[in-house]
Scaffold this motif. Structure first.
Motif, PDB file in Angstrom:
ATOM      1  N   SER A 161       0.850  -1.189   0.000  1.00  0.00           N
ATOM      2  CA  SER A 161       0.000   0.000   0.000  1.00  0.00           C
ATOM      3  C   SER A 161       0.888   1.242   0.000  1.00  0.00           C
ATOM      4  N   HIS A 162       0.272   2.390  -0.292  1.00  0.00           N
ATOM      5  CA  HIS A 162       1.037   3.641  -0.299  1.00  0.00           C
ATOM      6  C   HIS A 162       1.658   3.908   1.074  1.00  0.00           C
ATOM      7  N   GLN A 167       4.629   1.684   1.607  1.00  0.00           N
ATOM      8  CA  GLN A 167       5.767   2.165   0.823  1.00  0.00           C
ATOM      9  C   GLN A 167       6.454   3.339   1.510  1.00  0.00           C
ATOM     10  N   GLN A 168       5.656   4.233   2.105  1.00  0.00           N
ATOM     11  CA  GLN A 168       6.231   5.362   2.833  1.00  0.00           C
ATOM     12  C   GLN A 168       7.042   4.875   4.025  1.00  0.00           C
TER      13      GLN A 168
END
Length: 259
Positions: free
Chosen positions: A158-159, A162-163
């Protein structure tokens, strides 16, 4: 670029950010021009060891340019950058990384075709090997809540994951200073709170100094020791988030009169 006498520069770097000083970073008269446009205008900026500072300001204020000057992605037109007792104004990016500066970009710059663990091993191989390498990999995976995804290809995260992975990759380099460009852009409220907790932990427990560019004022309120407001390439205001939010001129240029 910089002063003509490197001995004077070195002495000043030690005086500004070396042993006996609580500052880890100091810029002096830092300027970046792109043709006729001045993106960063004679910025004098200081950061204490372990401090968590947020940079805010309207679009085009020079925030990302300033971070790119600190990392060496851009060369200054004039001025100096002192870090941890050294003049790093002319150092290439990789030497700044070696000295303990890491960066997390606005768009996650992970290796999407590699697994989570493989992504972490790329920066880790610069600072650890053998048993320490494997132990550190597991430690970061667990700390950043990615242990269950260690074998997942990064493009399938998911975003928010990834962060977290990119922040973990930056931490793998064991930095003294971390620069983050909009780390919660596009995240949910819950994910934003998780990143806020991580950054406060990195600052408070690890003693890493952080500079965070962010537009989400609620997020800034939750993490910042101090806030620097940039406008038209210059430092417009500095202070606590309360002082900055209550400043009528800051409201006018950025926060909005009804904030």
């Amino acid at each position: 670029m910089g002063a003509s006498d490197p001995t004077v520069m070195t002495t000043q770097a030690v005086d500004e950010t070396g042993e006996g000083s609580s500052r880890i970073l100091q810029t002096r008269d830092l300027r970046k021009e792109f043709g006729g446009l001045t993106a960063t205008d004679d910025v004098d900026f200081s950061l204490e060891e372990g401090e968590l500072r947020c940079l805010i300001g309207p679009n085009g204020a020079g925030k990302s340019t300033f971070l790119n000057l600190l990392t060496g992605q851009l060369e200054p037109t004039a001025g100096a950058i002192y870090y941890d007792g050294h003049d790093i104004t002319d150092l290439p990016s990789y030497e700044r990384v070696d000295r303990g500066i890491s960066m997390k970009f606005q768009v996650p710059s992970i290796y999407e075709g590699l697994t989570v663990a493989q992504n972490l091993r790329i920066p880790l191989q610069q600072v650890a090997d053998g048993d320490a390498f494997e132990a550190r990999t597991s430690e970061i995976l667990e700390r950043f809540d990615l242990l269950a995804e260690h074998g997942t290809v990064a493009s399938n995260l998911s975003h928010g994951q990834q962060q977290r992975l990119e922040i973990g990759m930056a931490m793998a380099l064991e930095p003294n200073l971390m620069l983050l460009d909009e780390p919660v852009a596009g995240l949910s409220v819950e994910e934003t709170a998780e990143i806020a907790d991580l950054l406060r932990e990195i600052s408070d427990d690890d003693g890493v100094a952080l500079i965070v560019i962010e537009h989400d004022i609620d997020f800034v309120e939750s993490i910042a020791d101090r806030v620097t407001v940039l406008d038209q390439g210059s430092i417009f205001r500095e202070g606590t988030i309360e002082a900055v939010e209550n400043d009528p001129e800051v409201k006018r240029i950025y926060l909005g009169e009804d904030h």
